[in-house]
Scaffold this active site. Sequence first.
Site, PDB file in Angstrom:
ATOM      1  N   TYR A 150     -41.381  13.381 -25.030  1.00 48.89           N
ATOM      2  CA  TYR A 150     -42.838  13.193 -25.108  1.00 48.89           C
ATOM      3  C   TYR A 150     -43.518  14.482 -25.556  1.00 48.89           C
ATOM      4  O   TYR A 150     -44.267  14.492 -26.531  1.00 48.89           O
ATOM      5  CB  TYR A 150     -43.343  12.756 -23.742  1.00 48.89           C
ATOM      6  CG  TYR A 150     -44.822  12.442 -23.684  1.00 48.89           C
ATOM      7  CD1 TYR A 150     -45.320  11.253 -24.225  1.00 48.89           C
ATOM      8  CD2 TYR A 150     -45.716  13.320 -23.071  1.00 48.89           C
ATOM      9  CE1 TYR A 150     -46.682  10.957 -24.159  1.00 48.89           C
ATOM     10  CE2 TYR A 150     -47.071  13.020 -22.996  1.00 48.89           C
ATOM     11  CZ  TYR A 150     -47.551  11.842 -23.537  1.00 48.89           C
ATOM     12  OH  TYR A 150     -48.894  11.550 -23.459  1.00 48.89           O
ATOM     13  N   TYR A 164     -49.786  17.217 -43.178  1.00 49.10           N
ATOM     14  CA  TYR A 164     -50.398  16.232 -44.086  1.00 49.10           C
ATOM     15  C   TYR A 164     -51.805  16.685 -44.511  1.00 49.10           C
ATOM     16  O   TYR A 164     -52.247  16.378 -45.618  1.00 49.10           O
ATOM     17  CB  TYR A 164     -50.461  14.842 -43.434  1.00 49.10           C
ATOM     18  CG  TYR A 164     -49.248  13.994 -43.743  1.00 49.10           C
ATOM     19  CD1 TYR A 164     -48.017  14.268 -43.159  1.00 49.10           C
ATOM     20  CD2 TYR A 164     -49.338  12.930 -44.626  1.00 49.10           C
ATOM     21  CE1 TYR A 164     -46.909  13.500 -43.447  1.00 49.10           C
ATOM     22  CE2 TYR A 164     -48.226  12.147 -44.926  1.00 49.10           C
ATOM     23  CZ  TYR A 164     -47.020  12.432 -44.331  1.00 49.10           C
ATOM     24  OH  TYR A 164     -45.917  11.669 -44.620  1.00 49.10           O
TER      25      TYR A 164
END
Length: 330
Positions: A150, A164
């Site tokens: 996680y 990105y």
Amino acid sequence: MRSSNQKTVLVTGGAGFLGSHLCDRLLRDGHKVVSLDNFHTGSRLNHLHHASRPDLEVIEADVADPLPYLRVDEIYHLACPASPPHYQESPIRTLKTNLLGAINVLNLSLRSGARVLLASTSEVYGDPLVHPQPEDYFGNVNSFGARACYDEGKRAAEALFHAYAAEKGADIRIARIFNTYGPRMQPDDGRVVSNFVVEALRDQPITIYGDGSQTRSFCYVDDLVEGFVRLMASNVRTPINLGNPGEFSMTKLAAMVVAMTGSHSSVSFMPLPADDPRRRRPDISRAESLLDWRPAVSLEAGLGPTIAYFREVVSGQSPGDRFLPLRSAI
Ligand SMILES: NC(=O)c1ccc[n+]([C@@H]2O[C@H](COP(=O)([O-])OP(=O)(O)OC[C@H]3O[C@@H](n4cnc5c(N)ncnc54)[C@H](O)[C@@H]3O)[C@@H](O)[C@H]2O)c1
């Protein structure tokens, strides 16, 4: 008719605890909402109160698989199990959800020209050596422990969002969420507020892991959703902490829950799980200055509707879908 301010908004993980409250808020604000979920830890029941609304579309899909093309203006990316028992069930699945999910959602955002917000977490700070935690603290995370799927999954998702943005111009927002609670949490998902309240309502011993001196801060869900909406509307592209800076020890929380439920529960102490953070409190000065956001709901005020919800769940009367926010949208 579509008003000029109406947007089409995708919420991944929209059938979960936070996602369903966010969908409610976006619908109240007049937007069209697409809730995309694989129902791993979320439930269609969380959308039941909107069952006949044409402005809510529910899509069953897994973010780790290639996503259908959707023309949307904004994406809130929440899809990921959030509680340790759920995300530790299959660490590989959790990592795939975080990594492949982020890539698929970012690609969809580029194709549709949508702004995209990542629901990251205070777990990126691990067991922090700096207190309270500001956003420029890099954290103290074990990449090899039970929580790594996680914690490192979210850290990698943040890195993917950053990559990105830098390489392909994605329009990103990143919320680092600290412990949030409220109606529609699952009674059995192992989070401290739901555990304590359910144990108190059943007059069972309240289980405290460790000696109870470890602290957490607790943000009511309405405050968190307000922070999400403000962050999405802002120009802030760096991570922002969203949480309530009030800090409570586990023993203090247990005492509050026992008093507010009128329970006869005693407290039982169990060994602390590995890598459990000792202290957690957000430094929210960036959210205050950049978003003019700060939590408005005290722990006592937020525990009221949370206890009322669990009282009905425990007695088998309600899936808890009719609880309204403590404050209306600002
Ligand atoms: N609640 C908190 O205190 C908290 C704190 C920090 C971060 N977060 C983050 O906020 C987000 C929502 O958390 P929550 O508390 O609502 O948890 P939740 O488990 O109630 O909701 C997660 C939702 O995502 C869905 N989901 C999981 N994997 C999926 C997949 N592969 N594809 C599609 N859907 C998937 C689940 O079915 C569920 O509806 C998570 O990303 C979590 O990491 C929550």
